[in-house]
Design a protein around this motif. Structure first.
Motif, PDB file in Angstrom:
ATOM      1  N   SER A   7       0.877  -1.159   0.000  1.00 40.34           N
ATOM      2  CA  SER A   7       0.000   0.000   0.000  1.00 40.34           C
ATOM      3  C   SER A   7       0.918   1.213   0.000  1.00 40.34           C
ATOM      4  N   TRP A  10       3.347   7.474  -0.590  1.00 35.44           N
ATOM      5  CA  TRP A  10       3.098   8.800  -1.127  1.00 35.44           C
ATOM      6  C   TRP A  10       3.385   9.895  -0.099  1.00 35.44           C
ATOM      7  N   GLY A  35       5.969   1.806   1.653  1.00 31.53           N
ATOM      8  CA  GLY A  35       4.579   1.804   2.081  1.00 31.53           C
ATOM      9  C   GLY A  35       4.321   0.698   3.078  1.00 31.53           C
ATOM     10  N   GLN A 239      -3.066  -1.716  -9.612  1.00 38.69           N
ATOM     11  CA  GLN A 239      -2.270  -0.496  -9.759  1.00 38.69           C
ATOM     12  C   GLN A 239      -2.401   0.125 -11.141  1.00 38.69           C
ATOM     13  N   GLU A 245      -4.661   4.654  -5.081  1.00 36.60           N
ATOM     14  CA  GLU A 245      -3.584   5.221  -4.260  1.00 36.60           C
ATOM     15  C   GLU A 245      -2.850   6.343  -4.987  1.00 36.60           C
ATOM     16  N   GLU A 246      -2.777   6.227  -6.311  1.00 31.79           N
ATOM     17  CA  GLU A 246      -2.048   7.222  -7.105  1.00 31.79           C
ATOM     18  C   GLU A 246      -2.942   8.350  -7.593  1.00 31.79           C
ATOM     19  N   ARG A 249      -4.759  10.961  -4.029  1.00 30.54           N
ATOM     20  CA  ARG A 249      -3.727  11.030  -3.004  1.00 30.54           C
ATOM     21  C   ARG A 249      -4.278  11.656  -1.716  1.00 30.54           C
ATOM     22  N   TRP A 253      -2.836   7.867   6.258  1.00 32.28           N
ATOM     23  CA  TRP A 253      -2.471   6.502   5.896  1.00 32.28           C
ATOM     24  C   TRP A 253      -3.663   5.557   5.932  1.00 32.28           C
ATOM     25  N   ARG A 256      -5.543   5.777   2.788  1.00 35.64           N
ATOM     26  CA  ARG A 256      -4.785   5.186   1.688  1.00 35.64           C
ATOM     27  C   ARG A 256      -4.858   3.658   1.724  1.00 35.64           C
ATOM     28  N   GLN A 259      -8.121   2.599   0.446  1.00 36.22           N
ATOM     29  CA  GLN A 259      -8.157   2.634  -1.009  1.00 36.22           C
ATOM     30  C   GLN A 259      -7.483   1.393  -1.602  1.00 36.22           C
ATOM     31  N   THR A 260      -6.408   0.945  -0.971  1.00 35.68           N
ATOM     32  CA  THR A 260      -5.751  -0.282  -1.423  1.00 35.68           C
ATOM     33  C   THR A 260      -6.697  -1.466  -1.321  1.00 35.68           C
TER      34      THR A 260
END
Length: 308
Positions: A7, A10, A35, A239, A245-246, A249, A253, A256, A259-260
């Motif tokens: 994960s 960023w 990550g 991905q 995740e990208e 943003r 954490w 994030r 989101q993963t």
């Protein structure tokens, strides 16, 4: 099949503790190598992700189930990941981080078969013999296979076979590299379908020519490579598809990581849909169809609420 996933970190807060990620791992070989690392299990047929475990600090991991003075980290992790299938005699496929003689024995004692690629965990494994002496008559034959078998006795399951396989396929870029070595408790040296690798060459006249290279395999090697990339395929879909995740943003954490996990659920849905319906649909087409259906559903709910 099991492997690891990340994960991505960023733009985190200035301090990782206590408001940043609880544990941050750095893996140089990963495209996004900083990550929260998670080890995971995927189904070898559908590719659906079945189980995840968050990697924590060394001290925290040493307190988890199956750890002990005589159990290495990779074996303990493997047992935790596969615990819900103990007694099923399923075949577990693992890469070089998980593969060792100790792992193969531990899984068999819990009634699970194992096939793993040995690179670093070669304690009690006949690596030197298989690398240097196994192909005396077929040293230059790509796809040649040598198998060693040894009985092992366990208190819980009695005597069973531990097998070590060497496959003479160093690869075109590293012809002098060590042979691929496997530790397994299931499989055989029966010939299986050849591995077909597409290659491109340029002739003396400058013409680009495509051709296929057929490489001999056995049942053991074929089983491993058929299922060994399932987690990687899942990660690439996650991905390279929504890529939450990208594309979305955040400095938090926990959002994030959510989101993963949402990306994992979405890829699982795509893999389940294409496998069980047998429909040919790309990942991008599936995402577009799901988004359109969700928007249509939201509009329907909004209209129903406003009319009431």
């Amino acid at each position: 099949m099991w492997d690891e996933m990340m994960s991505m970190w960023w733009y985190g807060l200035e301090e990782w503790h206590p408001e940043g990620m609880p544990h941050v791992a750095k893996i140089a070989r990963k495209p996004r190598g900083i990550g929260m690392e998670m080890t995971c299990v995927a189904d070898g047929i559908t590719g659906i992700m079945l189980f995840l475990e968050i990697c924590e600090s060394k001290e925290d991991m040493s307190c988890k189930k199956f750890t002990g003075p005589n159990v290495n980290k990779s074996t303990a992790t493997t047992l935790r990941l596969t615990e819900q299938w103990f007694g099923s005699w399923r075949i577990i496929v693992g890469d070089s981080w998980f593969a060792s003689v100790a792992t193969a024995i531990a899984l068999y004692e819990h009634c699970l078969y194992f096939i793993g690629l040995v690179k670093t965990g070669y304690r009690e494994f006949p690596k030197k013999y298989l690398s240097l002496h196994a192909f005396a008559n077929e040293r230059n034959v790509r796809g040649a296979t040598a198998v060693l078998c040894s009985p092992h006795t366990s208190r819980s399951v009695g005597t069973f076979r531990l097998m070590a396989t060497a496959w003479n396929e160093p690869g075109p870029k590293k012809p002098s590299a060590p042979k691929k070595l496997f530790i397994h408790t299931v499989g055989s040296d029966i010939d299986a379908a050849d591995i077909i690798r597409k290659r491109v060459t340029i002739t003396e006249g400058g013409e680009v020519r495509q051709y296929e290279r057929h490489i001999r395999t056995t049942e053991t090697v074929d089983t491993y490579f058929t299922h060994a990339n399932k987690v990687d395929v899942h990660n690439h879909l996650r991905q390279g598809g929504l890529a939450l995740e990208e594309n979305r943003r955040t400095l938090h954490w926990e959002k994030r990581v959510f989101q993963t996990l949402l990306g994992v659920i979405e890829v699982n849905a795509y893999l389940a849909f294409t496998y069980f319906t047998r429909k040919c649909m790309s990942h991008s087409q599936f995402v577009s169809a799901v988004c359109a259906a969700l928007v249509e559903k939201a509009q329907y709910v909004y209209m129903a609420e406003t009319q009431d």
